[in-house]
Motif scaffolding. Structure first.
Motif, short mmCIF file in Angstrom:
data_model
loop_
_atom_site.label_atom_id
_atom_site.label_comp_id
_atom_site.label_asym_id
_atom_site.label_seq_id
_atom_site.Cartn_x
_atom_site.Cartn_y
_atom_site.Cartn_z
N ASP A 1 0.83 -1.22 0.00
CA ASP A 1 0.00 0.00 0.00
C ASP A 1 0.86 1.26 0.00
OD1 ASP A 1 -2.20 -1.65 0.04
OD2 ASP A 1 -2.71 -1.25 2.15
N ALA A 2 1.94 1.24 0.77
CA ALA A 2 2.82 2.41 0.83
C ALA A 2 3.48 2.67 -0.52
CB ALA A 2 3.88 2.20 1.91
N ILE A 3 3.93 1.62 -1.19
CA ILE A 3 4.55 1.79 -2.51
C ILE A 3 3.52 2.26 -3.52
CG2 ILE A 3 5.66 0.56 -4.42
CD1 ILE A 3 7.06 -1.17 -2.26
N ALA A 4 2.31 1.72 -3.46
CA ALA A 4 1.25 2.14 -4.38
C ALA A 4 0.95 3.63 -4.22
CB ALA A 4 -0.01 1.30 -4.16
N GLU A 5 0.88 4.10 -2.97
CA GLU A 5 0.62 5.52 -2.72
C GLU A 5 1.77 6.39 -3.22
OE1 GLU A 5 -1.99 7.32 -1.53
OE2 GLU A 5 -3.07 5.42 -1.73
N ALA B 1 1.50 9.25 -6.18
CA ALA B 1 1.96 10.64 -5.98
C ALA B 1 2.99 11.02 -7.03
CB ALA B 1 2.54 10.80 -4.58
N ARG B 2 3.86 10.10 -7.38
CA ARG B 2 4.89 10.35 -8.39
C ARG B 2 4.25 10.59 -9.75
NH1 ARG B 2 9.58 6.31 -10.31
NH2 ARG B 2 10.87 7.86 -11.31
N ARG B 3 3.25 9.78 -10.11
CA ARG B 3 2.54 9.96 -11.39
C ARG B 3 1.84 11.31 -11.41
NH1 ARG B 3 1.34 4.45 -10.88
NH2 ARG B 3 -0.61 4.93 -9.84
N ARG B 4 1.16 11.65 -10.32
CA ARG B 4 0.47 12.94 -10.25
C ARG B 4 1.43 14.11 -10.39
NH1 ARG B 4 -3.78 11.88 -5.30
NH2 ARG B 4 -5.26 10.66 -6.53
N ALA B 5 2.59 14.00 -9.76
CA ALA B 5 3.59 15.08 -9.86
C ALA B 5 4.07 15.22 -11.30
CB ALA B 5 4.76 14.80 -8.92
N GLY B 6 4.25 14.11 -11.99
CA GLY B 6 4.66 14.15 -13.39
C GLY B 6 3.61 14.80 -14.27
#
Length: 76
Positions: A31-35, A39-44
């Motif tokens: 779950d932590a890695i998925a979150e 967040a990384r995709r959203r930032a991109g």
């Protein structure tokens, strides 16, 4: 399908993770890695939108309201 992986954790993080029941640790890490990935995709995507916004001309609020009215009238 699940995959077994080996990762190295800092001692401090491991001490915290040991507080999680053994059967739940994989779910917590997953779950932590998925979150983090979300967040990384959203930032991109946000960076791409900012780049597009920088290239687009400025539009007044009045023009935007007019375009919205036109669009609403067209879909009725």
């Amino acid at each position: 399908m699940a995959h077994r992986v080996n990762v190295m954790l800092d001692n401090e993080l491991w001490e915290e993770l040991k507080q999680v029941p053994t059967g739940e640790r994989s779910r917590v890490v997953n779950d932590a890695i998925a979150e983090w990935l979300k967040a990384r995709r959203r930032a991109g995507v946000a960076r791409k939108m900012d780049a597009l916004r920088a290239r687009m001309p400025t539009v007044s609020a009045r023009d935007i309201a007019a375009w919205l009215r036109e669009d609403r009238m067209r879909t009725r």
